[in-house]
Design a protein around this motif. Structure first.
Motif, PDB file in Angstrom:
ATOM      1  N   VAL B 370       8.117 -11.368  25.102  1.00  0.00           N
ATOM      2  CA  VAL B 370       7.214 -10.213  25.014  1.00  0.00           C
ATOM      3  C   VAL B 370       6.669 -10.102  23.601  1.00  0.00           C
ATOM      4  CG1 VAL B 370       7.083  -7.689  25.123  1.00  0.00           C
ATOM      5  CG2 VAL B 370       8.270  -8.949  26.925  1.00  0.00           C
ATOM      6  N   ALA B 371       7.557 -10.271  22.623  1.00  0.00           N
ATOM      7  CA  ALA B 371       7.127 -10.202  21.234  1.00  0.00           C
ATOM      8  C   ALA B 371       6.160 -11.340  20.924  1.00  0.00           C
ATOM      9  CB  ALA B 371       8.346 -10.256  20.312  1.00  0.00           C
ATOM     10  N   ASN B 372       6.417 -12.461  21.541  1.00  0.00           N
ATOM     11  CA  ASN B 372       5.545 -13.614  21.333  1.00  0.00           C
ATOM     12  C   ASN B 372       4.134 -13.317  21.845  1.00  0.00           C
ATOM     13  OD1 ASN B 372       5.313 -16.173  20.279  1.00  0.00           O
ATOM     14  ND2 ASN B 372       5.696 -17.192  22.244  1.00  0.00           N
ATOM     15  N   GLU B 373       4.070 -12.632  22.979  1.00  0.00           N
ATOM     16  CA  GLU B 373       2.766 -12.239  23.515  1.00  0.00           C
ATOM     17  C   GLU B 373       2.053 -11.282  22.564  1.00  0.00           C
ATOM     18  OE1 GLU B 373       1.294 -13.565  26.334  1.00  0.00           O
ATOM     19  OE2 GLU B 373       3.071 -14.865  26.262  1.00  0.00           O
ATOM     20  N   TYR B 374       2.834 -10.395  21.945  1.00  0.00           N
ATOM     21  CA  TYR B 374       2.262  -9.476  20.945  1.00  0.00           C
ATOM     22  C   TYR B 374       1.655 -10.273  19.801  1.00  0.00           C
ATOM     23  CZ  TYR B 374       4.384  -5.213  22.920  1.00  0.00           C
ATOM     24  OH  TYR B 374       4.704  -4.160  23.719  1.00  0.00           O
ATOM     25  N   SER B 375       2.393 -11.288  19.397  1.00  0.00           N
ATOM     26  CA  SER B 375       1.940 -12.118  18.276  1.00  0.00           C
ATOM     27  C   SER B 375       0.606 -12.775  18.619  1.00  0.00           C
ATOM     28  CB  SER B 375       3.009 -13.169  17.965  1.00  0.00           C
ATOM     29  OG  SER B 375       2.556 -14.052  16.990  1.00  0.00           O
ATOM     30  N   LYS B 376       0.494 -13.270  19.856  1.00  0.00           N
ATOM     31  CA  LYS B 376      -0.763 -13.894  20.281  1.00  0.00           C
ATOM     32  C   LYS B 376      -1.899 -12.883  20.258  1.00  0.00           C
ATOM     33  CE  LYS B 376       1.467 -17.278  23.301  1.00  0.00           C
ATOM     34  NZ  LYS B 376       1.736 -17.649  24.697  1.00  0.00           N
ATOM     35  N   LYS B 377      -1.578 -11.711  20.730  1.00  0.00           N
ATOM     36  CA  LYS B 377      -2.577 -10.638  20.767  1.00  0.00           C
ATOM     37  C   LYS B 377      -3.041 -10.312  19.347  1.00  0.00           C
ATOM     38  CE  LYS B 377      -4.832  -7.408  22.934  1.00  0.00           C
ATOM     39  NZ  LYS B 377      -5.989  -7.831  23.704  1.00  0.00           N
ATOM     40  N   ALA B 378      -2.065 -10.298  18.412  1.00  0.00           N
ATOM     41  CA  ALA B 378      -2.388  -9.983  17.021  1.00  0.00           C
ATOM     42  C   ALA B 378      -3.360 -11.007  16.448  1.00  0.00           C
ATOM     43  CB  ALA B 378      -1.109  -9.934  16.199  1.00  0.00           C
ATOM     44  N   VAL B 379      -3.153 -12.284  16.759  1.00  0.00           N
ATOM     45  CA  VAL B 379      -4.051 -13.325  16.253  1.00  0.00           C
ATOM     46  C   VAL B 379      -5.461 -13.125  16.812  1.00  0.00           C
ATOM     47  CG1 VAL B 379      -4.553 -15.794  16.306  1.00  0.00           C
ATOM     48  CG2 VAL B 379      -2.233 -15.023  15.875  1.00  0.00           C
TER      49      VAL B 379
END
Lengths: 574, 453
Positions: B370-379
């Motif tokens: 889930v956090a990884n998805e957040y990271s993608k969203k942030a990019v």
């Protein structure tokens, strides 16, 4: 002057014409070569295009067989859907499938089923195509289909503009075909197929996959071919690449973006030979880049060739002129000799008469004196005798001249015959000296004659006399101021040698070789004001040679010395 | 000898594995089934007991672990195409190390393996056509002849590399393209989605593409998409001198493949709605989710994390969530094998019971993804220029990670939290963004795909 210009024109005109024609021929040939080259390029490009057409044909059969697996399943069953998804999962080409029955009802993907996102967007994208049934059915009705590869473009006022190009592959009844359409600026392909139940299958193909396979189909660039490399490349592919040597070929899409490139020619400018690809990749382009195309034509090289040609042509003309001038001189001299020899023949008889009567007159005048019984010869008589001796001397000189000219022309015609009779060399020399006595006395020349050839031998006395006459008359003409002549005769077995030496100015070293050449007269103060034909020494040498001997110049100081060598045997033999 | 090697490499990597606990359990279980040559499948809910009378989402983890390979067994032959970018930007040290890395990597192969070397600039050259690795000296000589110059026809290079593989394509060997590039594709198709599509297409044939980005000039989206859709690995290499090491890791991975063409179908029960697959690409059709993996590596765990929506239920009821079916091609038995599993939950009103039921390992994986998805969203947001938005998301992610790290007392999540906080700070640094973005993409990729190195 006018003549010169005319001649110049006459020479230059043909040359100019020749040059012009050669130039025309060259340019024509160049054009022909270019045309030929272009044809070659077109053929090669066409071959690439054929390869691509072939690829699509193969793809067509692959797709048809992949679709066939659907026929085994019943429509609208779970299994049918499963089969379709199986195809989508494993076929590298098919991204989506649309199926409709003959009443245009969608069978798959049907809205009653659960659809993936991908399927949903596909369905909305192809609405424009499936609504236009004419794309698939038109050909059935119009059987003639005169327009093969007909393009149909239609656009819709939707947010994104879609262009659809459609064509048929086979003349009716059409059962399958390609539809090329643009979506997001990219060319996509749909393959459609109608089965026996008039069911329509629409396969949406993976354009990236097709691109990738096209690239694999096209040759790659040969890297630097090392010997180890060469063995690993299949011979056929090497031969295939051979025809692309020094060439680069580019495949670009309808947006003119470079898709793929191969070859070994660094593409710098945009001069190229282009062909458009066949359907369904029409509007894509193959471009042929080569050194030939970007190079300036041969005209410059040709210009250089022309200059070289002209220069050598001029050289030839100059050489020809010099050669002709030289020949003209020789011919003139020969004509002179011919003329003189003919005239001489005519002169010989009257001259003999003149000489004979002059001699008769001389004896007459002598005897006249005694008739008058006067001790002292009268003044008149001395005067008459003097006049007569002049006549006689000149007659002798003239006859020697005539003799020379006749001998010369005879030797030239090779009709001279050596006539050997038995006689004594010294006597022969004496008789010649005797005839020269009056002249020598006049010029105060003394002659020392050492006689060593008193044996009677067979030789041509007339020939020897002629040689001696020439040598002595030369001394008379050019070396009389020396005041002395040494003559030495020598006889040994069959060899006779006679040396005649004067104490005159001699002959310069560089002249010595040339004095025996015909019509050569050494150009110096020596010959100034002295008349001569220039054949005396020539004929003397030729005569000596005919007699099996030679006439050579021997260097002495002061003066000049000529040595006559003859072969004169004691026995009569030829 | 070779297997020993791969074991060594494996134990080297194991310490790097993100999911340490999972690994320990897996190893333990593997010990029990030491002689089995079967993929281990386990399906678990993050929370085996859920709150009753509440509509909620839950995470389902399907985990697949490749079996250990017996040392006596021969390893599976590999069919590898090395595709090297030799464009002008590669000149100097980069191409030197690339050559060295390729030669070094090939030295690990033996004569059952097949290798080809393709280079590309604006055109493609086949340096070593597909060949058995019998004459290494000759291959090395050819590789050493590679000189850098020209443009970047990346798409064509990969296509030709794949074509070389196709010459000897077999489902009983590992088929892989290893792409090294330092630049943007500028001849032929060049968008990340097009390259991703190529990767997906190659994956259908059982070909994976591993992408190694060198330096700061390449397009990380393109490289991760190409690798992601073909289920290969991805690595960002900043220093050319690290290439040798990365190639070695990659070859270690390739040589440890035990299964291929892995299909996972998760069929959710009625009323259970699948929402999304975290990290990987999956097709959701109705209540059916299908995910495909190209291969599984010996001893490595790969998992699928599915978020589902569960309707409200009364307490003390037992509800089936989903059944899982997998089938794969076992390279050692040369057969297709199938495995089934299922997951269910019970409902309870007791919060404590719910808390106690938490599967720490699965929960950790879920939080991580889930956090990884957040990271993608942030990019994504940062790409649009929304730096504050991106930072907000990363901070939210960090907070989320923090709370769960304490809850589970997980060092892995703690570490990820620190990373997220640092990433949030680095968003501002536009000078370094080029590099930061590549690092982020690499990290995201490795988390999504559970890459071993």
């Amino acid at each position: 002057m006018k003549n010169k210009i005319l001649i110049l024109l006459l020479i230059m005109m043909p040359i100019a014409l020749l040059v012009w024609f050669a130039y025309r021929a060259q340019t024509n040939e160049q054009l022909a070569t270019q045309q030929q080259y272009q044809n070659l390029a077109y053929t090669q490009l066409k071959r690439v295009d054929d390869k691509i057409i072939n690829y699509f044909q193969q793809l067509e059969s692959t797709l048809t067989s992949e679709r066939k697996s659907l026929d085994q399943a019943l429509l609208n069953t779970e299994e049918y859907t499963k089969k379709i998804r199986q195809i989508l999962k494993y076929s590298p080409y098919i991204l989506n499938i649309y199926i409709a029955d003959k009443d245009q009802n969608t069978i798959y993907p049907s809205m009653s089923q659960a659809l993936s996102e991908k399927e949903q967007s596909f369905l909305s994208n192809i609405q424009v195509i499936i609504k236009n049934r004419s794309l698939f059915s038109q050909q059935d009705k119009t059987e003639q289909t005169s327009v093969k590869n007909a393009f149909k473009t239609m656009s819709r006022n939707v947010s994104e503009k879609k262009n659809i190009i459609q064509s048929q592959d086979t003349v009716s009844p059409v059962k399958s075909g390609w539809i090329a359409w643009y979506l997001d600026r990219n060319l996509h392909h749909l393959f459609w197929f109608k089965d026996a139940q008039q069911r329509l299958y629409l396969l949406s193909l993976d354009r990236v996959r097709i691109l990738s396979e096209l690239m694999v189909l096209l040759p790659e660039s040969a890297s630097v071919i090392t010997p180890e490399k060469a063995d690993s490349i299949a011979l056929s592919s090497r031969r295939y690449n051979q025809s692309f040597k020094g060439v680069s070929i580019r495949l670009s899409n309808s947006n003119n973006e470079l898709i793929y490139e191969w070859g070994d020619f660094p593409v710098t400018d945009n001069k190229s030979i282009d062909i458009m690809l066949s359907y369904p990749l029409s509007s894509w382009k193959l471009s042929w880049y080569a050194k030939h195309l970007s190079q300036p034509s041969f005209q410059q090289q040709w210009f250089l060739v022309m200059i070289a040609f002209l220069a050598s042509f001029l050289m030839m003309i100059i050489f020809f002129l010099i050669y002709r001038e030289y020949n003209r001189k020789i011919r003139q001299a020969q004509q002179r000799v011919n003329f003189v020899s003919q005239v001489s023949h005519e002169l010989k008889t009257p001259l003999t008469n003149i000489r004979m009567y002059a001699e008769l007159l001389e004896t007459k005048i002598e005897s006249l004196g005694y008739d008058n019984e006067e001790q002292e010869p009268s003044k008149e008589k001395i005067k008459s005798q003097h006049f007569l001796s002049v006549i006689l001397n000149e007659t002798l000189r003239l006859s020697r001249l005539i003799e020379n000219v006749l001998s010369f022309s005879k030797v030239q015609k090779q009709s001279f015959k050596v006539n050997k009779t038995q006689s004594v060399i010294d006597d022969c020399i004496d008789s010649v000296l005797l005839s020269f006595m009056p002249v020598f006395k006049q010029k105060k020349l003394t002659v020392n004659f050492s006689k060593n050839a008193a044996k009677a031998v067979f030789f041509d006395a007339q020939l020897l006399e002629q040689i001696l006459n020439n040598l002595l008359s030369n001394i008379d003409k050019y070396a009389s101021q020396g005041g002395k002549i040494d003559i030495l005769s020598h006889q040994m077995d069959n060899d006779v040698q006679i040396e005649i030496r004067d104490y005159g100015p001699g002959i310069a070293k560089k002249e010595q070789e040339k004095i025996f050449n015909p019509f050569y007269r050494s150009e110096s103060k020596l010959t100034e004001g002295v008349s001569g034909t220039g054949i005396g020494l020539t004929i003397s040498q030729q005569l000596a040679t005919l007699h099996g001997g030679q006439l050579v110049y021997k260097e002495v100081s002061p003066g000049a010395c000529f040595v006559i060598q003859l072969i004169a045997s004691t026995k009569e033999n030829r | 000898m070779k297997t020993q090697n791969s074991h060594k490499i494996f134990s080297l990597y194991s310490s790097r594995l993100i999911i340490g606990i999972a690994l320990l359990i897996t190893l333990g279980q593997n010990h029990v089934f030491a002689k089995t040559t079967q993929i281990k499948l386990s399906t678990n809910m993050a929370t085996a007991v859920m709150e009753a009378d509440k509509r909620q989402t839950a995470f389902l983890k399907v985990s697949l672990t490749g079996f250990d390979v017996d040392e006596q067994q021969d390893r599976i032959p590999a069919n590898i195409a090395i595709v090297l970018d030799k464009s002008g930007s590669m000149s100097g040290q980069k191409i030197e190390f690339a050559r060295q890395a390729a030669i070094h990597a090939i030295s690990q192969l033996n004569q059952d393996d097949i290798v080809s070397v393709v280079t590309y600039d604006n055109q493609v050259q086949i340096i070593v056509p597909s060949t058995k690795v019998t004459n290494k000296a000759r291959i090395n000589r050819l590789i050493n002849g590679i000189k850098a110059s020209g443009n970047t026809a990346l798409f064509a290079g990969v296509s030709k590399g794949a074509a070389e593989l196709r010459k000897f394509l077999s489902q009983n060997q590992v088929n892989r393209v290893i792409l090294l590039s330092d630049g943007l594709a500028n001849v032929g198709p060049k968008s990340p989605s097009e390259l991703g599509q190529l990767g997906a297409s190659l994956s259908k044939e059982g070909i994976s593409v591993t992408t190694i980005g060198l330096g700061l000039g390449y397009n990380e989206d393109l490289m991760t998409q190409l690798a992601g859709f073909s289920d290969g690995n991805h690595a960002f290499v900043e220093k050319p001198s690290d290439l040798v090491k990365i190639f070695q890791y990659e070859f270690g991975d390739v040589l440890s493949v035990v299964a291929q063409d892995v299909n996972i179908i998760i069929e959710c029960d009625d009323n259970i709605r699948p929402i999304r697959v975290l990290g990987r690409a999956g097709d959701i059709i109705g209540n059916k989710v299908s995910v495909r993996m190209n291969q599984l590596y010996s001893g490595q765990e790969k998992f699928i994390l599915l978020e589902v929506e569960v309707p409200e239920h009364k307490a003390n009821t037992n509800v089936d969530i989903a059944s899982v079916k997998i089938d794969y091609n076992n390279l050692y038995t040369h057969s297709r094998q199938k495995l089934n599993d299922s997951a269910s939950v019970t409902f309870s009103t007791s919060k404590q019971e719910v808390e106690e039921s938490i599967d720490a390992e699965v929960y950790e994986s879920s939080v991580e993804q889930v956090a990884n998805e957040y990271s993608k969203k942030a990019v994504e947001l940062r790409d649009k220029g929304d730096i504050s938005g991106a930072r907000a998301i990363l901070n939210k992610s960090a907070d989320y990670l923090q709370s769960n790290a304490t809850k589970l007392s997980s060092s892995v999540l703690k570490e990820q939290e620190m990373e997220a906080r640092q990433d949030a700070q680095e968003l501002d640094d536009s000078k370094n963004w080029l590099r930061t973005r590549k690092v982020l993409r690499e990290k995201q990729y490795k988390r999504s795909k559970q890459q071993s190195y």
